[in-house]
Design a protein around this motif. Structure first.
Motif, PDB file in Angstrom:
ATOM      1  N   ARG A 191      18.275   8.222 -32.334  1.00  0.00           N
ATOM      2  CA  ARG A 191      19.523   8.057 -31.261  1.00  0.00           C
ATOM      3  C   ARG A 191      18.915   7.545 -29.999  1.00  0.00           C
ATOM      4  O   ARG A 191      19.495   6.725 -29.343  1.00  0.00           O
ATOM      5  CB  ARG A 191      20.110   9.434 -31.231  1.00  0.00           C
ATOM      6  CG  ARG A 191      21.451   9.382 -30.163  1.00  0.00           C
ATOM      7  CD  ARG A 191      21.652  10.767 -29.806  1.00  0.00           C
ATOM      8  NE  ARG A 191      20.465  11.568 -29.297  1.00  0.00           N
ATOM      9  CZ  ARG A 191      20.426  12.724 -29.190  1.00  0.00           C
ATOM     10  NH1 ARG A 191      21.407  13.572 -29.652  1.00  0.00           N
ATOM     11  NH2 ARG A 191      19.314  13.181 -28.716  1.00  0.00           N
ATOM     12  N   ASP A 192      17.956   8.300 -29.241  1.00  0.00           N
ATOM     13  CA  ASP A 192      17.400   8.205 -27.940  1.00  0.00           C
ATOM     14  C   ASP A 192      16.767   6.544 -28.113  1.00  0.00           C
ATOM     15  O   ASP A 192      16.896   5.966 -27.136  1.00  0.00           O
ATOM     16  CB  ASP A 192      16.470   9.027 -27.718  1.00  0.00           C
ATOM     17  CG  ASP A 192      17.263  10.450 -27.547  1.00  0.00           C
ATOM     18  OD1 ASP A 192      18.110  10.503 -27.425  1.00  0.00           O
ATOM     19  OD2 ASP A 192      16.289  11.216 -27.217  1.00  0.00           O
ATOM     20  N   ALA A 193      16.061   6.272 -29.304  1.00  0.00           N
ATOM     21  CA  ALA A 193      15.547   4.868 -29.277  1.00  0.00           C
ATOM     22  C   ALA A 193      16.565   3.792 -29.198  1.00  0.00           C
ATOM     23  O   ALA A 193      16.396   2.718 -28.466  1.00  0.00           O
ATOM     24  CB  ALA A 193      14.477   4.784 -30.536  1.00  0.00           C
ATOM     25  N   LEU A 194      17.640   3.965 -29.917  1.00  0.00           N
ATOM     26  CA  LEU A 194      18.690   2.966 -30.266  1.00  0.00           C
ATOM     27  C   LEU A 194      19.578   2.776 -28.662  1.00  0.00           C
ATOM     28  O   LEU A 194      19.945   1.916 -28.334  1.00  0.00           O
ATOM     29  CB  LEU A 194      19.599   3.441 -31.355  1.00  0.00           C
ATOM     30  CG  LEU A 194      18.702   3.268 -32.862  1.00  0.00           C
ATOM     31  CD1 LEU A 194      20.103   3.579 -33.723  1.00  0.00           C
ATOM     32  CD2 LEU A 194      18.288   1.791 -32.989  1.00  0.00           C
ATOM     33  N   ALA A 195      19.475   4.011 -28.139  1.00  0.00           N
ATOM     34  CA  ALA A 195      20.382   4.063 -26.865  1.00  0.00           C
ATOM     35  C   ALA A 195      19.647   3.151 -25.835  1.00  0.00           C
ATOM     36  O   ALA A 195      20.340   2.651 -24.886  1.00  0.00           O
ATOM     37  CB  ALA A 195      20.461   5.368 -26.400  1.00  0.00           C
ATOM     38  N   ALA A 196      18.238   3.179 -25.736  1.00  0.00           N
ATOM     39  CA  ALA A 196      17.528   2.373 -24.920  1.00  0.00           C
ATOM     40  C   ALA A 196      17.576   0.803 -25.102  1.00  0.00           C
ATOM     41  O   ALA A 196      17.595  -0.105 -24.203  1.00  0.00           O
ATOM     42  CB  ALA A 196      16.039   2.862 -25.090  1.00  0.00           C
ATOM     43  N   GLY A 197      18.431   0.531 -26.418  1.00  0.00           N
ATOM     44  CA  GLY A 197      18.354  -1.059 -26.645  1.00  0.00           C
ATOM     45  C   GLY A 197      19.873  -0.969 -26.478  1.00  0.00           C
ATOM     46  O   GLY A 197      20.544  -2.229 -27.019  1.00  0.00           O
ATOM     47  N   GLY A 198      20.902  -0.213 -25.959  1.00  0.00           N
ATOM     48  CA  GLY A 198      22.264  -0.389 -25.745  1.00  0.00           C
ATOM     49  C   GLY A 198      23.024  -0.117 -26.837  1.00  0.00           C
ATOM     50  O   GLY A 198      24.200  -0.523 -26.967  1.00  0.00           O
ATOM     51  N   HIS A 199      22.488   0.465 -27.836  1.00  0.00           N
ATOM     52  CA  HIS A 199      23.433   1.017 -28.921  1.00  0.00           C
ATOM     53  C   HIS A 199      23.471   2.345 -29.135  1.00  0.00           C
ATOM     54  O   HIS A 199      22.477   3.164 -29.557  1.00  0.00           O
ATOM     55  CB  HIS A 199      22.532   0.723 -30.329  1.00  0.00           C
ATOM     56  CG  HIS A 199      22.593  -0.572 -30.503  1.00  0.00           C
ATOM     57  ND1 HIS A 199      23.584  -1.698 -30.978  1.00  0.00           N
ATOM     58  CD2 HIS A 199      21.651  -1.697 -30.532  1.00  0.00           C
ATOM     59  CE1 HIS A 199      23.207  -3.032 -30.796  1.00  0.00           C
ATOM     60  NE2 HIS A 199      21.880  -2.821 -30.448  1.00  0.00           N
TER      61      HIS A 199
END
Length: 364
Positions: free
Chosen positions: A317-325
């Motif tokens: 979740r945190d990794a995808l949030a860094a990419g805008g998702h």
């Protein structure tokens, strides 16, 4: 199935002029270029094994690509079974012992890949549906091959991807290069991802050095604020010693700068040539692009295929949030649990695919 052999065995293809990386990048996602996952079919794996033996290459392209950490190779689960079907005639074409090719496949090439189980819904992706049309009344340029649909479905699941194939059906639909050029394309991809991996390592090391320098400078400022008199005395002593040693002489600084520029010139030229080669290779690749609105399971699969390690739903979740998702961890876990392609490991960690291996019925 289209013909596997696009060029005669006696036709030499150019070999890489530099040794591939032997260690993956420290952080494969640190480079600013999109990481291109490789999806291979059975034809390409068999031909690469026989070609490697024929020309005495020290390492096959599939293992070399995986070794960079920037082009991990994935296959559909039906591929290992097809290897045994194609191996005898491809080995005869390249005039290499089938048992030696089988050992290379089982001990070198397949362990460098991961097999991914697919769901029926994956085969309903737009470009995969084109390959499912095999109506004999259609013109050949519009006719697909259902046997290759899983490879295409996997490419769309993990996009952006490069399909490494020896099958012309992908080239007919503009999804891969011509079968006669796939080895050259893979060699170019190897050069490109090797440069990207080195660039990613440089960024990681630079960030570490800057962070340590910043923390060191912050510590010095704190110490100066606590002990101003001792700090001024230390700075004065250091300046006097530097003056006595000649380090503050302008001529010496100019001479040092000139020497540094002279030493840097060849390095800058090599970097420029590598950058141009990287641009040429990336432009020559045929890439399967991701859809505009990917699903949570597609986003999870794509990140796990590139990060090189298993993640918990919260870490993902945190990794995808860094990419805008921004997707809740509970939703990501539900999506990964509902798809056979994900593997759950101890500690609630998830990865995509599983280690590839030949069927148990393979001959010894």
């Amino acid at each position: 199935m289209d013909p596997l052999l696009a060029a005669p065995a006696a036709t030499p293809r150019p070999l890489p002029t530099q040794l591939p990386r032997r260690q993956p990048a420290l952080n494969p996602l640190a480079a600013p270029f999109p990481a291109l996952v490789t999806v291979a079919d059975s034809c390409a794996l068999v031909v690469e094994a026989c070609y490697t033996l024929k020309h005495g290459k020290p390492q096959d392209l599939i293992s070399a690509l995986a070794g960079t950490g920037r082009a991990n190779t994935f296959i559909a689960t039906h591929v290992p079974g097809e290897l045994l079907e194609h191996l005898p005639r491809v080995a005869a074409h390249y005039q290499v012992p089938p048992d030696a090719a089988l050992r290379l496949l089982a001990g070198g090439i397949l362990p460098a890949t991961r097999a991914v189980d697919l769901e029926i819904r994956d085969h309903l992706a737009p470009r995969t549906r084109h390959l499912l049309r095999d109506d004999p009344e259609l013109p050949r340029r519009h006719r697909g091959d259902p046997d290759d649909a899983p490879t295409m479905a996997l490419a769309e699941l993990l996009a952006p991807t490069v399909i490494v194939t020896q099958d012309s059906v992908f080239a007919r639909f503009g999804l891969a290069v011509n079968p006669a050029q796939w080895i050259e394309t893979a060699q170019g991809l190897l050069r490109a991802v090797g440069l990207e991996a080195s660039y990613a390592d440089a960024l990681v090391v630079t960030e570490l050095v800057l962070r340590l320098a910043w923390e060191g400078a912050a510590g010095l400022v704190t110490a100066a604020q606590r002990h101003p008199v001792l700090t001024l005395a230390g700075v004065a002593a250091a300046a006097w010693l530097a003056h006595r040693a000649g380090y503050l002489d302008r001529g010496r600084w100019r001479s040092g700068a000139a020497k540094a520029y002279e030493i840097a010139q060849p390095l800058l030229a090599r970097f420029g040539e590598a950058a141009l080669d990287h641009v040429r290779v990336r432009d020559a690749l045929i890439v399967v692009d991701p859809p505009t609105y990917p699903t949570p399971e597609q986003l999870a699969a794509r990140h796990l295929a590139r990060c090189g390690r298993a993640l918990t739903p919260a870490q993902l979740r945190d990794a995808l949030a860094a990419g805008g998702h921004r997707i809740p961890a509970t939703r990501l876990k539900r999506a990964m649990t509902a798809h056979r392609g994900f593997t759950r490991l101890p500690g609630d960690h998830y990865t995509i695919g599983r280690p590839s291996q030949l069927p148990r019925t393979a001959p010894a």
